[in-house]
Structures are given as C-alpha cells and as structure tokens.
Design a protein around this motif. Structure first.
Motif, mmCIF file in Angstrom:
data_model
loop_
_atom_site.group_PDB
_atom_site.id
_atom_site.type_symbol
_atom_site.label_atom_id
_atom_site.label_comp_id
_atom_site.label_asym_id
_atom_site.label_seq_id
_atom_site.Cartn_x
_atom_site.Cartn_y
_atom_site.Cartn_z
ATOM 1 N N THR A 41 1.242 -1.527 -0.099
ATOM 2 C CA THR A 41 0.182 0.061 -0.583
ATOM 3 C C THR A 41 0.833 0.799 -0.113
ATOM 4 N N ARG A 42 1.986 1.017 0.297
ATOM 5 C CA ARG A 42 2.616 2.222 0.728
ATOM 6 C C ARG A 42 4.253 2.289 -0.061
ATOM 7 N N GLY A 43 4.903 1.072 0.050
ATOM 8 C CA GLY A 43 6.203 0.658 -1.087
ATOM 9 C C GLY A 43 5.502 1.105 -2.434
ATOM 10 N N VAL A 44 6.882 0.860 -3.242
ATOM 11 C CA VAL A 44 6.825 1.087 -4.850
ATOM 12 C C VAL A 44 7.563 0.213 -5.069
ATOM 13 N N TYR A 45 7.115 -0.147 -6.846
ATOM 14 C CA TYR A 45 7.183 -1.061 -7.340
ATOM 15 C C TYR A 45 8.701 -1.059 -7.923
ATOM 16 N N ALA A 46 9.335 -1.366 -7.546
ATOM 17 C CA ALA A 46 11.127 -1.741 -8.213
ATOM 18 C C ALA A 46 12.065 -2.579 -7.784
ATOM 19 N N TYR A 47 12.902 -2.589 -8.895
ATOM 20 C CA TYR A 47 14.228 -4.183 -8.039
ATOM 21 C C TYR A 47 14.112 -3.908 -6.546
ATOM 22 N N ASP A 48 14.630 -4.584 -6.001
ATOM 23 C CA ASP A 48 15.316 -4.390 -4.504
ATOM 24 C C ASP A 48 15.641 -5.685 -4.252
ATOM 25 N N TYR A 49 16.648 -5.542 -3.291
ATOM 26 C CA TYR A 49 17.758 -7.036 -2.694
ATOM 27 C C TYR A 49 16.570 -7.295 -1.805
ATOM 28 N N CYS A 50 16.514 -8.336 -1.753
ATOM 29 C CA CYS A 50 15.685 -9.893 -0.766
ATOM 30 C C CYS A 50 16.040 -9.580 0.595
ATOM 31 N N ASP A 51 17.508 -8.969 1.389
ATOM 32 C CA ASP A 51 18.026 -9.008 2.696
ATOM 33 C C ASP A 51 18.872 -7.887 2.032
ATOM 34 N N THR A 52 18.895 -7.493 3.611
ATOM 35 C CA THR A 52 19.901 -6.452 3.744
ATOM 36 C C THR A 52 21.568 -6.098 3.154
ATOM 37 N N GLY A 53 21.493 -7.375 3.780
ATOM 38 C CA GLY A 53 23.896 -7.907 3.122
ATOM 39 C C GLY A 53 23.310 -7.406 1.769
ATOM 40 N N LYS A 54 22.186 -7.440 1.084
ATOM 41 C CA LYS A 54 22.588 -7.423 -0.484
ATOM 42 C C LYS A 54 23.142 -8.752 -1.296
ATOM 43 N N VAL A 55 23.173 -10.045 -1.039
ATOM 44 C CA VAL A 55 23.701 -11.058 -1.494
ATOM 45 C C VAL A 55 22.672 -11.831 -2.177
ATOM 46 N N CYS A 56 21.668 -11.932 -1.796
ATOM 47 C CA CYS A 56 20.407 -12.563 -2.365
ATOM 48 C C CYS A 56 20.332 -11.650 -4.049
ATOM 49 N N PRO A 57 19.330 -12.912 -4.578
ATOM 50 C CA PRO A 57 19.076 -12.273 -5.959
ATOM 51 C C PRO A 57 17.981 -10.843 -5.771
ATOM 52 N N LEU A 58 18.443 -9.994 -6.930
ATOM 53 C CA LEU A 58 17.096 -8.501 -7.188
ATOM 54 C C LEU A 58 16.045 -9.144 -7.626
ATOM 55 N N GLN A 59 15.314 -8.538 -6.700
ATOM 56 C CA GLN A 59 13.362 -8.859 -7.000
ATOM 57 C C GLN A 59 12.792 -8.444 -7.458
ATOM 58 N N LYS A 60 12.032 -7.554 -8.925
ATOM 59 C CA LYS A 60 11.270 -6.853 -8.496
ATOM 60 C C LYS A 60 9.636 -7.293 -8.068
ATOM 61 N N MET A 61 9.702 -5.435 -6.996
ATOM 62 C CA MET A 61 8.343 -6.060 -6.080
ATOM 63 C C MET A 61 8.376 -5.140 -5.294
ATOM 64 N N TYR A 62 7.025 -4.995 -5.280
ATOM 65 C CA TYR A 62 6.946 -3.751 -4.064
ATOM 66 C C TYR A 62 7.511 -3.902 -3.095
ATOM 67 N N THR A 63 7.832 -2.992 -2.255
ATOM 68 C CA THR A 63 8.685 -3.018 -1.400
ATOM 69 C C THR A 63 9.662 -1.074 -0.517
ATOM 70 N N LEU A 64 9.159 -1.341 0.622
ATOM 71 C CA LEU A 64 10.126 -0.259 1.456
ATOM 72 C C LEU A 64 11.339 -0.589 1.083
ATOM 73 N N GLY A 65 11.383 -0.891 0.606
ATOM 74 C CA GLY A 65 13.547 -0.150 0.383
ATOM 75 C C GLY A 65 13.973 -1.829 1.600
ATOM 76 N N SER A 66 14.811 -2.365 1.298
ATOM 77 C CA SER A 66 15.844 -3.398 2.005
ATOM 78 C C SER A 66 16.233 -2.941 3.512
ATOM 79 N N GLY A 67 16.713 -1.664 3.641
ATOM 80 C CA GLY A 67 17.123 -0.843 4.781
ATOM 81 C C GLY A 67 16.332 -0.603 5.291
ATOM 82 N N PHE A 68 14.593 -0.666 5.253
ATOM 83 C CA PHE A 68 13.424 -0.428 6.532
ATOM 84 C C PHE A 68 14.129 -1.013 7.359
ATOM 85 N N MET A 69 13.270 -0.840 8.493
ATOM 86 C CA MET A 69 13.384 -1.087 10.053
ATOM 87 C C MET A 69 12.169 -0.758 10.204
ATOM 88 N N PRO A 70 11.375 -2.212 9.955
ATOM 89 C CA PRO A 70 9.742 -2.205 10.884
ATOM 90 C C PRO A 70 10.165 -1.845 12.246
#
Ligand SMILES: *Cc1c(COP(=O)(O)O)cnc(C)c1O
Length: 456
Positions: free
Chosen positions: A306-335
C-alpha cells in the motif's frame, strides 16, 4: 451439488488431496520480472542460483510455463499427517456479527509449527535430501518458519541451522526450545559468526535485528559450508508454489458444496500463504472463467503493497540474494517491533506484486490494536486463538462482513487463518493491559529507505 446444510467443518478425503501444485505464473499473460544477479544486474541463471538454492527448487523458481508440478509421494505422505486442513464455516462468528454474509476460513494451524509454513518446509527439506546435501541454513523472524523447517529437517535427517531475529530470540524462548527439541541449531541474529552479522553489529550497536539481516547471515553461512544450501520460508515463487496446496484443497472442498467465494482475504508478509490460497482462484480469473475480489492485508507498520514502490530491490539487508522486482519499502527499512513478526518483511512476492500492479488484487493496511480487537472477537466465538499475523485477515473479513450487514448483501467471504497464537501471549498481554501501541511510519521514514533502492 449438495442441498444439505453446509457443515461447520468441510473435510476432503485423503484420496482427494492435490497430487500437484499449481503454478499461477503459467496463466499470467504478463509474468513477474526476472530475478537479477546482485553483482552483474543481469537475469540470474539457473547455474548461479544453484550456488545458493537446491537444484530442483531452482527449477521451480524459474518455471513460468508449467501450470502443474507433481508433488513427490514422500511429501504427500508427510502432508497426510496433518492435512487436509479443515475449511471451516464460521457460523458462530456470523451470528455474533449479525451479518448475512457467509464466512469461511481455511485453518493451517493444526501442526506443531502452528502455521502454514510446514507446507513448504517439508518440500524444501525433501529436495535438499534428494540432492544429497548435509544440511540447510535459514532465518526466522517470529519463529514459525524456523520451527517448521526444524520439523522437516528432523524428518529427513538433515542438519538445520537457524538464524533467529534477536528480538524474537529473546521474546520467544519457547519457540527457540521447540526448534532445539527438533534438533536445530539456533543463533540470535545479528551474530558474530558471520561477516555480515559483525558488520551490522558494528553499524547498528544494540540492534534488535531484522529478517533481511538474518537472511544475509543464513546465506553467508550456507555458502561457507560444504554440502549446505540456504532455504527461505516466504517471498520466493517456489514457496508460493508449495503453499498452493492450501488453495487447491480449499477449492476442492468448496466445489463439493457448490460454494463460490465473492471475496478472498489473506494476510501478507512475504505473500506465500495469500498467494497459495488465491492461486487456483486467480487462475480462473486470469483464464476468464470466474471473477473474485482478492484482498491482501498488511500491517500499517510495514505496508509494502500500500505504501511501497514497485522496483527492483534486494531481498536481504546484506545484498547477497538475487534482486527481485517487487513492491518494497527498501531493504534498509527497519519496521517497528510490531507483534506480527511474520509480517515484518520489507518486500512482497514478485508474483503477488505483479498481480497487484495489474489491479487483479487489492491491498489494505490495518493497525495493530484493531487487529488484536478482531483476534479477541474471533477467539471468543470460534474457539481458536489466532496468530497475530492471521488476525490481519480476520480483521478485514469482519470489516467486509459488517459492510454486508449494512447493505443486506449475502456475500461469501473466504479467508486464510494461517496459524495459532500460543507463542504470542506477550502480545496478547499488552493488548489485554491496554498498553499496545500503533506505530505507522511517516512518509519521510519510508522515503529514506526507498531512496536507497538500487539504481541502474
Ligand atoms: C509467516 C507467517 C505469515 C506470513 O507469511 P506469508 O509468506 O506472507 O504467508 C502469516 N501467518 C503466519 C501464522 C505466519 O507464520
């Protein structure tokens, strides 16, 4: 078709249980965007993916064409121990609400892990065993996934190493002990055992950890040990595929009584239970055979759709997993440390993200106290004490049923009840004491994280 009264619980026979999972991507005209290699930013190859994941799971991850994929007999044997899961007509809830709506829920909490996660854990452990691996590593947030994987690994005699988000490790010692009872090794994350854990500890001293960070640790641990692979309990398309056993069973049960849902609701963390529940119905919608309204429910504290953006992002904070296009709040977002640990993930399944982007599915976000209010209402009349995650779906199912009360419409509402909340009594205690808060991130906070999305 049957004219008798619909029973409280609709079971299907063992012999009617699905023999194949359904891959909804096969029926999508516009497919989810491909996964990218985090270093080259090119579509990732099966060979590259197989350094992290088991070979058969890589095949499933990349398969966009086969609509049906056989469930191996060994997995079906395990499924028979705790499935079929009941489809329940919520007569008592309907009565308590005074609604003309007909409410059904598919209950996935009837196993020791207390959630639907065992459906994919057993599949992933099976393929790891088939490949002759020694063990697997993973992360767990609230602990349901780690518990499910521990159970699956002990069944197939595999080593299981779990990186558990530190706040849960401390708040949920019983979950940790369940995992250890099944033979798993549990480490609080961020730990000092991995390079990425040490880095995050240095950058954010005293951090409570996050799912993205625990994922990075688990991936690193897998790549540092011979005969180990990493497994993930949500977000990936392979996980969504395994979870279609939920929707397929539901469809078989509903067809027996000629029930057609108007609205299908599920909570969405990484999207696996919702994707699994709606897939067979979404397939009908995609093929133009039927129409349904689908609603994803997410916490207001972590609102990726509902409030994220539709873009390629890392699936993990360490940026080692594949990049995925998804609705995301950013891999650095700490809920904020909300009590629905299983919904605290920054991104959303690429399949659900694409369906949402094509307006084939809707999404709403709800605040924590309203969720617990719904949870208590439900527990008192339906007898099941729901998980906080599942209660997001309950909240919106109740809202929809109350709308029917106003309009007099007799809609049929189906929702996924993903699990039980016995390990979440600390959260219920806060709610019962009236000291539970609602944290909603500001636009500014979301912008800070989404501004850091990878650019290329
Ligand atoms: C993990 C979990 C969820 C959320 O995960 P999804 O992949 O979005 O399904 C929901 N409910 C429960 C009980 C969980 O354990």
């Amino acid at each position: 078709m049957s004219t008798e009264k619909i029973p409280y619980k609709i079971y299907i026979e063992e012999s009617e249980m699905p023999k194949q999972w359904y891959n909804v991507r096969a029926d999508m005209k516009k497919k989810p965007a491909p996964l990218l290699n985090p270093v080259t930013k090119q579509p990732i190859t099966a060979e590259e993916l197989s350094e992290v994941f088991c070979d058969e799971l890589v095949k499933q991850e990349l398969d966009e064409t086969n609509a049906y994929i056989d469930i191996p007999e060994e997995i079906r044997e395990f499924y028979r121990m705790y499935r079929p899961a009941p489809l329940v007509r919520a007569y008592c809830l309907e009565k308590a609400l005074g609604t003309p709506a007909k409410i059904y829920y598919k209950f996935e909490g009837n196993n020791t892990s207390g959630s639907h996660k065992l459906n994919s854990a057993i599949a992933q452990a099976y393929y790891a065993k088939q490949q002759g691996l020694k063990g697997v590593t993973t992360e767990t947030g609230a602990g349901q996934w780690g518990t499910a994987l521990s159970m699956a690994c002990s069944y197939f005699d595999l080593d299981c190493q779990v990186y558990m988000v530190k706040v849960s490790y401390e708040q949920k010692p019983f979950r940790r002990e369940v995992m250890r009872t099944y033979g798993a090794n549990v480490t609080p994350s961020p730990s000092m055992l991995t390079e990425v854990g040490r880095k995050i500890n240095a950058e954010f001293p005293g951090t409570n950890g996050s799912l993205g960070c625990a994922i990075s640790e688990a991936v690193e641990a897998a790549s540092n040990q011979e005969g180990y692979r990493y497994v993930l309990g949500s977000v990936l398309s392979q996980v969504l595929l395994h979870q279609t056993v939920i929707g397929l069973e539901t469809k078989i049960a509903m067809d027996k009584y000629d029930i057609k849902p108007d609205i299908i609701i599920g909570c969405a963390g990484g999207g696996s239970n919702l994707g699994g529940l709606i897939s067979p119905f979404m397939g009908e919608k995609l093929r133009g055979e039927a129409d349904y309204k689908f609603i994803a429910v997410e916490p207001a504290s972590c609102p990726s759709l509902t409030r994220g953006v539709y873009a390629y992002d890392y699936c993990d904070t360490g940026k080692v997993c594949p990049l995925q296009k998804m609705y995301t709040l950013g891999s650095g977002f700490m809920p904020s440390s909300s009590h629905a640990g299983g919904l605290r993930y920054h991104g959303m399944s690429s399949v659900l993200s694409e369906l949402y982007d094509q307006s084939l599915m809707e999404a709403v976000s709800v605040e924590q106290t309203s969720v617990f209010d719904a949870a208590v209402k439900f527990a008192r009349v339906e007898g099941i004490l729901p998980a906080p995650e599942s209660s997001h779906a309950i909240k919106v199912a109740i809202d929809e049923a109350l709308k029917c009360k106003e309009t007099g419409e007799e809609k049929t509402i189906l929702f996924g009840l993903t699990g039980t909340g016995y390990f979440d009594m600390y959260a219920y205690e806060k709610f019962n004491n009236g000291v539970m808060g609602d944290y909603v991130p500001t636009d500014e906070e979301i912008k800070i994280a989404t501004d850091k999305l990878p650019k290329f």
